[in-house]
Motif scaffolding. Structure first.
Motif, PDB file in Angstrom:
ATOM      1  N   GLN A   1       0.830  -1.202   0.000  1.00  0.00           N
ATOM      2  CA  GLN A   1       0.000   0.000   0.000  1.00  0.00           C
ATOM      3  C   GLN A   1       0.875   1.266   0.000  1.00  0.00           C
ATOM      4  O   GLN A   1       0.622   2.211  -0.751  1.00  0.00           O
ATOM      5  CB  GLN A   1      -0.917  -0.006   1.223  1.00  0.00           C
ATOM      6  CG  GLN A   1      -1.896   1.164   1.265  1.00  0.00           C
ATOM      7  CD  GLN A   1      -2.796   1.104   2.483  1.00  0.00           C
ATOM      8  OE1 GLN A   1      -2.615   0.257   3.346  1.00  0.00           O
ATOM      9  NE2 GLN A   1      -3.755   2.004   2.550  1.00  0.00           N
ATOM     10  N   LEU A   2       1.910   1.268   0.858  1.00  0.00           N
ATOM     11  CA  LEU A   2       2.826   2.417   0.881  1.00  0.00           C
ATOM     12  C   LEU A   2       3.617   2.511  -0.432  1.00  0.00           C
ATOM     13  O   LEU A   2       3.877   3.617  -0.935  1.00  0.00           O
ATOM     14  CB  LEU A   2       3.785   2.272   2.065  1.00  0.00           C
ATOM     15  CG  LEU A   2       3.151   2.356   3.464  1.00  0.00           C
ATOM     16  CD1 LEU A   2       4.188   2.024   4.529  1.00  0.00           C
ATOM     17  CD2 LEU A   2       2.573   3.750   3.696  1.00  0.00           C
ATOM     18  N   ALA A   3       4.013   1.364  -1.005  1.00  0.00           N
ATOM     19  CA  ALA A   3       4.770   1.367  -2.263  1.00  0.00           C
ATOM     20  C   ALA A   3       3.934   1.944  -3.399  1.00  0.00           C
ATOM     21  O   ALA A   3       4.428   2.702  -4.229  1.00  0.00           O
ATOM     22  CB  ALA A   3       5.235  -0.052  -2.594  1.00  0.00           C
ATOM     23  N   ASN A   4       2.646   1.621  -3.450  1.00  0.00           N
ATOM     24  CA  ASN A   4       1.784   2.158  -4.507  1.00  0.00           C
ATOM     25  C   ASN A   4       1.602   3.662  -4.368  1.00  0.00           C
ATOM     26  O   ASN A   4       1.452   4.377  -5.370  1.00  0.00           O
ATOM     27  CB  ASN A   4       0.438   1.444  -4.478  1.00  0.00           C
ATOM     28  CG  ASN A   4       0.519   0.020  -5.002  1.00  0.00           C
ATOM     29  OD1 ASN A   4       1.304  -0.263  -5.906  1.00  0.00           O
ATOM     30  ND2 ASN A   4      -0.266  -0.892  -4.451  1.00  0.00           N
ATOM     31  N   LYS A   5       1.585   4.161  -3.108  1.00  0.00           N
ATOM     32  CA  LYS A   5       1.514   5.614  -2.916  1.00  0.00           C
ATOM     33  C   LYS A   5       2.769   6.283  -3.471  1.00  0.00           C
ATOM     34  O   LYS A   5       2.697   7.337  -4.117  1.00  0.00           O
ATOM     35  CB  LYS A   5       1.357   5.923  -1.432  1.00  0.00           C
ATOM     36  CG  LYS A   5      -0.009   5.569  -0.861  1.00  0.00           C
ATOM     37  CD  LYS A   5      -0.093   5.978   0.590  1.00  0.00           C
ATOM     38  CE  LYS A   5      -1.469   5.644   1.165  1.00  0.00           C
ATOM     39  NZ  LYS A   5      -1.571   6.028   2.606  1.00  0.00           N
TER      40      LYS A   5
ATOM     41  N   LEU B   1      12.576   0.981  -6.439  1.00  0.00           N
ATOM     42  CA  LEU B   1      12.720   2.233  -5.707  1.00  0.00           C
ATOM     43  C   LEU B   1      11.471   2.525  -4.870  1.00  0.00           C
ATOM     44  O   LEU B   1      11.565   2.946  -3.707  1.00  0.00           O
ATOM     45  CB  LEU B   1      12.993   3.379  -6.688  1.00  0.00           C
ATOM     46  CG  LEU B   1      13.142   4.782  -6.077  1.00  0.00           C
ATOM     47  CD1 LEU B   1      14.303   4.799  -5.076  1.00  0.00           C
ATOM     48  CD2 LEU B   1      13.351   5.829  -7.160  1.00  0.00           C
ATOM     49  N   ALA B   2      10.289   2.271  -5.477  1.00  0.00           N
ATOM     50  CA  ALA B   2       9.047   2.484  -4.735  1.00  0.00           C
ATOM     51  C   ALA B   2       8.979   1.574  -3.511  1.00  0.00           C
ATOM     52  O   ALA B   2       8.578   1.993  -2.416  1.00  0.00           O
ATOM     53  CB  ALA B   2       7.841   2.249  -5.640  1.00  0.00           C
ATOM     54  N   LEU B   3       9.397   0.299  -3.673  1.00  0.00           N
ATOM     55  CA  LEU B   3       9.402  -0.627  -2.543  1.00  0.00           C
ATOM     56  C   LEU B   3      10.416  -0.197  -1.483  1.00  0.00           C
ATOM     57  O   LEU B   3      10.158  -0.312  -0.273  1.00  0.00           O
ATOM     58  CB  LEU B   3       9.716  -2.044  -3.030  1.00  0.00           C
ATOM     59  CG  LEU B   3       8.594  -2.766  -3.791  1.00  0.00           C
ATOM     60  CD1 LEU B   3       9.115  -4.050  -4.416  1.00  0.00           C
ATOM     61  CD2 LEU B   3       7.418  -3.059  -2.870  1.00  0.00           C
ATOM     62  N   ALA B   4      11.557   0.308  -1.919  1.00  0.00           N
ATOM     63  CA  ALA B   4      12.561   0.749  -0.950  1.00  0.00           C
ATOM     64  C   ALA B   4      12.062   1.950  -0.156  1.00  0.00           C
ATOM     65  O   ALA B   4      12.224   2.026   1.069  1.00  0.00           O
ATOM     66  CB  ALA B   4      13.855   1.096  -1.677  1.00  0.00           C
ATOM     67  N   LEU B   5      11.429   2.899  -0.852  1.00  0.00           N
ATOM     68  CA  LEU B   5      10.864   4.063  -0.157  1.00  0.00           C
ATOM     69  C   LEU B   5       9.756   3.646   0.794  1.00  0.00           C
ATOM     70  O   LEU B   5       9.635   4.175   1.906  1.00  0.00           O
ATOM     71  CB  LEU B   5      10.355   5.082  -1.182  1.00  0.00           C
ATOM     72  CG  LEU B   5      11.411   5.719  -2.079  1.00  0.00           C
ATOM     73  CD1 LEU B   5      10.764   6.622  -3.113  1.00  0.00           C
ATOM     74  CD2 LEU B   5      12.433   6.502  -1.258  1.00  0.00           C
TER      75      LEU B   5
END
Length: 622
Positions: A486-490, A539-543
């Motif tokens: 959910q955070l990665a999609n944001k 990168l999205a998953l890392a963030l």
């Protein structure tokens, strides 16, 4: 002589039964007369009075239900009003506090900018002596790479405090920004809650007004006549009257049945008297010596006995018809009573008696019913005895001797006793069976309740129950993965509008799945993505992982090693914009390690690594 004694004994028993029956009839009629005067049953039937009381009961219960709903709404309205006042008090100081925090942040940012610029100027002006002051033992020199620094051992340390001031200002700014975000979030949440409460209060006011209007229109007369009495008191009074009227209806039926029994007893008394006379006549026939006279007397006695038998048969037919009519009346009354009880929510007469009658009344009525049944059984027994006596009188005219007739009578008596004993045993077995069924019903109800109480534990066991804890670990990991995605999609929304990350379905064997919005929401494996697309998702998953970890642990730095060379220029600019926004929002230090030359234009502060040959390299801060 034996037959005369039996008939005499039967007449005596019948007289006692008749006396007891008369006493019972008098008591029943007296009880009914009291209820008749109480409810004026002369001018209206019991059914009409019951219908009136049931209508009042229905109206009172409807009013009680509506009044309870109205009271519940009023309570909810008061509670929402209290919550609204509390939230307004919590909201009132927040705008001033937010304004003050913003002013403090502006002041701190100005101070930080000034200190930071001063520090940067000083760092640019550093000479060799300044680098020598920064040398530390066992750390390579940035110029020669040596780990031993003999010329820097006794150089005095000078510190003007600028770096510490900058770090202190950064820490204060971070604290103030966090506090500002908390206050703004609280203000937004309180504003939303106040709006929701105001909408809910408005809806409650409308419902309350509508229900009050409906209640006043439907139950105005009832509330005026109710006075200070409660709904429960009125309902209890009417239920008592309903029970008394049901008693009156049953007393009416009992009076009719007792009158019929009394008439049949009178008829049986006359028949027994006639039977006694016939027995005496038959005994007199055998005392004479004139054969023709005896024959004449026997024929006359035979005719009389035949007439008596016909009369008894007619009486028996009449009794059966009466019994049939009573059975029909009982069936009709039972159906009518069941219909009335079904309207009130009872499934059977026994269920209504268990729920409505107290133990004393039920026991009294049961004893009366058993006594009536015993009286009816006794009357039936007397009737059967009379039939047997008539049969004996009829058989007397035959050629069978008296001793044989007495033996037959004895056999019939023994057979009757055996049948009565068998009936008693069967009755006792039926009662035991009824008690066993009741115990089974109670146990089944208890089992159902136990199963219902343990249902949520069964659900919890199916979800996370495991002796080794593996199911709970999987459950917790699934929740964590769902939050991470959910955070990665944001974060991914700021990087690209094409892809979303999702968990694989049951028929998908990949660890993660990418949803391609440009292809109508097509699901595809992340293994099929290009290098640049894979880097964007990584990168999205890392963030997202950084966001998830920062909830409990403060992370002040983020380093990204390579990966930018696979991006096209547009995606590269969009990714750098996202990183700059992240740095501005979270005050994180973000480091990018890359060989892409186009990054130099976007990154203000750079550390350039240059190879000098012979295995040495130099660092340069730009």
């Amino acid at each position: 002589a034996a037959r005369e004694f039996d008939l005499h004994l039967d007449l005596k028993d019948l007289k006692g039964f008749e006396t007891a029956l008369q006493e019972k009839f008098t008591k029943t009629k007296s009880a009914y007369a009291a209820l008749e005067n109480r409810f004026d049953l002369k001018n209206a039937s019991v059914t009409e009075r019951l219908a009136t009381i049931q209508s009042k009961l229905k109206n009172i219960r409807a009013a009680e239900k509506a009044h309870t709903a109205l009271t519940t709404l009023e309570t909810q309205r008061k509670e929402r009003s209290k919550e609204h006042i509390t939230l307004q008090k919590q909201q009132a100081p927040l705008p001033g506090e937010i304004k003050q925090l913003k002013q403090q942040i502006e002041l701190k940012e100005a101070q930080h900018t000034a200190k930071q610029k001063t520090l940067e100027v000083e760092q640019l002006q550093k000479q060799l002596e300044d680098y020598r002051k920064d040398l530390k033992n066992n750390e390579a020199c940035p110029l020669c790479g040596s780990l031993d620094h003999p010329f820097a051992a006794h150089i005095p340390q000078e510190e003007n405090g600028l770096k510490g001031a900058v770090l202190q200002l950064e820490h204060e700014l971070k604290t103030l920004n966090k506090e500002l975000a908390t206050r703004e979030s609280s203000l937004q949440q309180l504003t939303q809650q106040i709006q929701q409460l105001e909408e809910r209060i408005k809806v409650l006011d409308e419902e309350l007004s509508a229900q009050r209007t409906t209640f006043d229109a439907q139950f105005k007369n009832l509330m005026q006549s109710k006075g200070s009495a409660t709904f429960n008191e009125l309902e209890l009074q009417l239920e008592n009257q309903e029970r008394e009227l049901n008693s009156a209806e049953k007393l009416q039926q009992n009076i009719k049945v007792l009158a019929q029994i009394h008439q049949q007893t009178t008829d049986l008394k006359g028949l027994l008297a006639k039977g006694k006379k016939k027995a005496e006549a038959i005994s007199a026939v055998y005392s004479g010596k004139n054969f023709e006279k005896d024959i004449s007397q026997i024929e006359t006695s035979w005719n009389r006995n035949e007439q008596t038998a016909n009369q008894q048969q007619q009486l028996l037919t009449t009794a059966k018809e009466t019994e049939h009519d009573l059975a029909k009346t009982l069936e009709s009354l039972t159906i009518s009573l069941l219909d009335q009880l079904n309207e009130k929510g009872y499934e059977s007469i026994e269920d209504a008696l268990q729920k409505r009658l107290n133990a004393a009344t039920a026991q009294t009525w049961k004893q009366e019913l058993e006594k009536i049944n015993e009286d009816a059984l006794r009357l039936k027994t007397l009737r059967n005895k009379l039939i047997e006596e008539i049969q004996i009188l009829t058989d007397t005219a035959s050629e069978a001797p008296l001793e044989k007739l007495q033996e037959q009578q004895q056999e019939q008596t023994e057979r009757l006793q055996q049948n009565e004993h068998l009936a008693s045993v069967l009755s006792r077995q039926l009662l035991n069976h009824k008690d066993n069924l009741e115990q089974i019903r109670k146990l089944q109800k208890q089992i159902d309740q136990e199963l219902k109480d343990g249902e949520h534990w069964l659900i919890l066991n199916n979800l996370i129950g495991d002796a080794n804890g593996n199911k709970f670990n999987d459950f917790a990991q699934d929740l964590t993965l769902a939050q991470l995605l959910q955070l990665a999609n944001k974060r991914l929304k700021h990087l690209t509008d094409r892809y979303q990350i999702d968990q694989p379905a049951d028929d998908e064997d990949d660890s993660l799945v990418a949803i391609d919005e440009h292809m109508g929401g097509q699901r595809r494996s992340i293994k099929t993505l290009s290098g640049g697309e894979t880097f964007i998702l990584s990168l999205a998953l890392a963030l997202a992982l950084s966001d998830l970890a920062s909830r409990n642990i403060e992370i002040n730095s983020l380093f990204i090693d390579e990966g930018f060379g696979t991006l096209d220029p547009e995606t590269l600019d969009q990714t750098l914009d996202t990183l700059e926004v992240l740095q501005a929002e979270s005050s994180k230090m973000i480091g990018v390690i890359s060989h892409v030359d186009s990054l130099k234009e976007r990154i203000a502060t750079q550390i350039q690594l240059t190879q000098n040959g012979q295995g040495y390299s130099s660092l340069k801060i730009v």
